[in-house]
Design an enzyme around this catalytic site. Structure first.
Site, mmCIF file in Angstrom:
data_model
loop_
_atom_site.group_PDB
_atom_site.id
_atom_site.type_symbol
_atom_site.label_atom_id
_atom_site.label_comp_id
_atom_site.label_asym_id
_atom_site.label_seq_id
_atom_site.Cartn_x
_atom_site.Cartn_y
_atom_site.Cartn_z
ATOM 1 N N TYR A 1 -16.467 16.969 -13.998
ATOM 2 C CA TYR A 1 -16.948 15.593 -14.103
ATOM 3 C C TYR A 1 -18.034 15.325 -13.050
ATOM 4 O O TYR A 1 -17.887 15.739 -11.890
ATOM 5 C CB TYR A 1 -15.743 14.660 -13.914
ATOM 6 C CG TYR A 1 -16.089 13.212 -13.892
ATOM 7 C CD1 TYR A 1 -16.482 12.558 -15.060
ATOM 8 C CD2 TYR A 1 -16.029 12.475 -12.713
ATOM 9 C CE1 TYR A 1 -16.800 11.216 -15.039
ATOM 10 C CE2 TYR A 1 -16.344 11.130 -12.696
ATOM 11 C CZ TYR A 1 -16.734 10.507 -13.856
ATOM 12 O OH TYR A 1 -17.052 9.177 -13.843
ATOM 13 N N ARG B 1 0.850 -1.200 0.000
ATOM 14 C CA ARG B 1 0.000 0.000 0.000
ATOM 15 C C ARG B 1 0.880 1.244 0.000
ATOM 16 O O ARG B 1 0.590 2.236 -0.656
ATOM 17 C CB ARG B 1 -0.961 0.015 1.202
ATOM 18 C CG ARG B 1 -1.625 1.388 1.389
ATOM 19 C CD ARG B 1 -2.902 1.359 2.226
ATOM 20 N NE ARG B 1 -2.820 0.529 3.402
ATOM 21 C CZ ARG B 1 -2.135 0.843 4.513
ATOM 22 N NH1 ARG B 1 -1.477 1.970 4.607
ATOM 23 N NH2 ARG B 1 -2.103 0.007 5.534
ATOM 24 N N ASP C 1 -8.101 18.803 -13.602
ATOM 25 C CA ASP C 1 -8.377 17.464 -14.127
ATOM 26 C C ASP C 1 -8.070 17.500 -15.627
ATOM 27 O O ASP C 1 -8.770 18.142 -16.396
ATOM 28 C CB ASP C 1 -9.850 17.119 -13.855
ATOM 29 C CG ASP C 1 -10.223 15.708 -14.296
ATOM 30 O OD1 ASP C 1 -9.563 15.168 -15.200
ATOM 31 O OD2 ASP C 1 -11.202 15.158 -13.748
ATOM 32 N N LYS D 1 -9.187 6.355 -18.931
ATOM 33 C CA LYS D 1 -9.578 6.887 -20.228
ATOM 34 C C LYS D 1 -8.412 6.792 -21.222
ATOM 35 O O LYS D 1 -7.998 5.707 -21.527
ATOM 36 C CB LYS D 1 -10.083 8.325 -20.049
ATOM 37 C CG LYS D 1 -11.059 8.490 -18.857
ATOM 38 C CD LYS D 1 -12.366 7.738 -19.035
ATOM 39 C CE LYS D 1 -13.201 7.667 -17.757
ATOM 40 N NZ LYS D 1 -13.555 8.949 -17.169
HETATM 41 C C1 PLP Z 1 -13.885 9.343 -15.920
HETATM 42 C C2 PLP Z 1 -13.463 10.645 -15.393
HETATM 43 C C3 PLP Z 1 -13.155 10.801 -14.026
HETATM 44 C C4 PLP Z 1 -13.309 9.665 -13.041
HETATM 45 O O1 PLP Z 1 -12.419 8.646 -13.282
HETATM 46 P P1 PLP Z 1 -12.677 7.116 -12.865
HETATM 47 O O2 PLP Z 1 -11.452 6.430 -13.331
HETATM 48 O O3 PLP Z 1 -13.932 6.692 -13.556
HETATM 49 O O4 PLP Z 1 -12.854 7.096 -11.391
HETATM 50 C C5 PLP Z 1 -12.728 12.034 -13.598
HETATM 51 N N1 PLP Z 1 -12.617 13.087 -14.443
HETATM 52 C C6 PLP Z 1 -12.910 12.974 -15.748
HETATM 53 C C7 PLP Z 1 -12.771 14.166 -16.631
HETATM 54 C C8 PLP Z 1 -13.348 11.763 -16.262
HETATM 55 O O5 PLP Z 1 -13.654 11.669 -17.562
#
Ligand code: PLP
Length: 385
Positions: free
Chosen positions: A104, A52, A176, A201
């Site tokens: 998001y 961890r 983000d 993604k």
């Molecule tokens: C999908 C997404 C998230 C969240 O990510 P996860 O891997 O699904 O927890 C956060 N910000 C953006 C812009 C996203 O497209």
């Protein structure tokens, strides 16, 4: 080195112990510390003691993302939301965060539920109007949370200007960067303090792993985030870290092809009688194009469009064959999502309507299919009007 080369030659292209081309997958929960105890009382504690706290495969991914974003320290998490929640975890009850109103959906939810319960206050603003940041400032404001382009309407915020205002007020800026990836946009170079990714993604890129990353501009901030990573414990397993490392190697070729396809589809869809509007920062008449072009080197592979009626949108999702009607984005397969019932379902309807997220809106993430096949398929799915 140019960005594409850095994706391959990032210090982890060869394993020094074996000569293997790539990072070894170290699937363990703990590490034998006998050598440490045999080395006498002055011995330095071993780097790895419990997985961890640290794992060599995860560490390789953390170093790779830090170098790609140009930061001092990177951290990997079990999901994008785990990365966001952990980054917010460096703040305390009574602190105040200013967040863009179209972040998001899951980030919106964690701020409104979990973190509200734990006493972290927040104000939502339209970050396309940077002066709203100044208006939202309070004596206890500690952070600014941004996303550009935004989801799902691809609105552009002037990151440098927003971050500049945050800096004057002594805030920590968190961006983000999931939609752009460090290949197209590097928020730390624009002054941000923490960059976040859902590695689920584009970085993973193959719709086969859920993972998250965060990069801090300074070591000092990195120490604060590491305390949350280790203490809160939302870490990824080594296999997931390994999949993201592998995905990153093909990021350039995937993104370049996907961006071309996005542009081709946007131009085709604009001509279709069932389509009312197309939102993509690569289009000449996108209101944020100039700002976007100044802060990113490409428009990316996500766009959205509105049909004229909700029936047309639902018919498209039911009939489309080459796009999966699914949540998520950034994979090799084209994905069509329906924000009102998927990513933004947790946002109250009145608020969604105010933001322009209507029941005619469809978000597309282009994959690696031939763009001509995608357009033909989209046209048949939109049907006769
Ligand atoms: C999908 C997404 C998230 C969240 O990510 P996860 O891997 O699904 O927890 C956060 N910000 C953006 C812009 C996203 O497209």
């Amino acid at each position: 080195m140019r960005r594409g080369t850095l994706l391959i030659h990032n210090g982890h292209e060869t394993d020094p112990a074996s000569g293997a081309l790539g990072v070894p997958l170290i699937q363990t929960s703990t590490f034998n510390q006998a050598a440490y105890f045999n080395a006498g009382p002055d011995a330095k504690a071993p780097e790895f003691d419990y997985a961890r706290s640290g794992n060599p495969t995860r560490k390789a991914l953390e170093e790779i993302i830090a170098s790609l974003e140009g930061g001092a320290a990177g951290y990997a998490f079990g999901s994008g939301i785990a990365a966001i929640s952990s980054a917010l975890g460096i703040f305390s009850a009574g602190d105040h965060v200013i967040a863009a109103e179209d972040i998001y959906g899951g980030s919106y939810r964690i701020l409104n539920t979990f973190y509200s319960r734990w006493g972290l206050e927040h104000t939502a603003i339209d970050s396309a109007r940077p002066e709203e940041i100044r208006r939202a400032l309070r004596p206890n404001t500690k952070a600014l949370f941004l996303e550009s382009p935004s989801n799902p309407l691809l609105k552009i915020s002037d990151l440098k200007t927003c971050i500049g205002i945050a800096k004057e007020a002594g805030l920590i800026s968190v961006v983000d960067n999931t939609f752009m990836t460090p290949y197209l946009q590097r928020p730390l170079e624009l002054g941000a303090d923490i960059v976040i990714h859902s590695a689920t993604k584009f970085l993973g890129g193959h719709s086969d792993v859920v993972s998250g990353l965060a990069v801090c501009a300074t070591r000092e901030l990195g120490k604060r985030l590491y305390a949350v990573q280790n203490g809160f414990g939302a870490v990824p397993g080594p296999w997931d870290a390994w999949l993201v490392i592998r995905g990153i190697k093909t990021l350039r070729v995937r993104l370049e092809a996907q961006e071309k396809a996005a542009r081709f589809l946007c131009e085709g869809l604009r001509e279709h009688p069932a389509v009312a509007a197309v939102y993509y920062p690569g289009l000449e008449d996108h209101p944020g194009k100039k700002i976007h072009d100044a802060q990113a080197s490409g428009a990316g592979a996500v766009f959205s469009f509105k049909t004229k009626t909700a029936e047309q949108a639902l018919r498209f999702l039911g009939r489309v064959r080459l796009a999966a009607a699914a949540v998520s984005l950034g994979g090799v397969e084209t994905i069509a999502s329906y924000p009102v019932r998927m990513s933004h379902a947790s946002i109250p309807q009145a608020e969604r309507e105010r933001l322009g997220i209507s029941d005619t809106l469809i978000r597309i993430s282009t994959g690696l299919e031939n763009p001509e096949d995608l357009l033909e398929d989209f046209e048949q799915a939109l049907g006769e009007v």
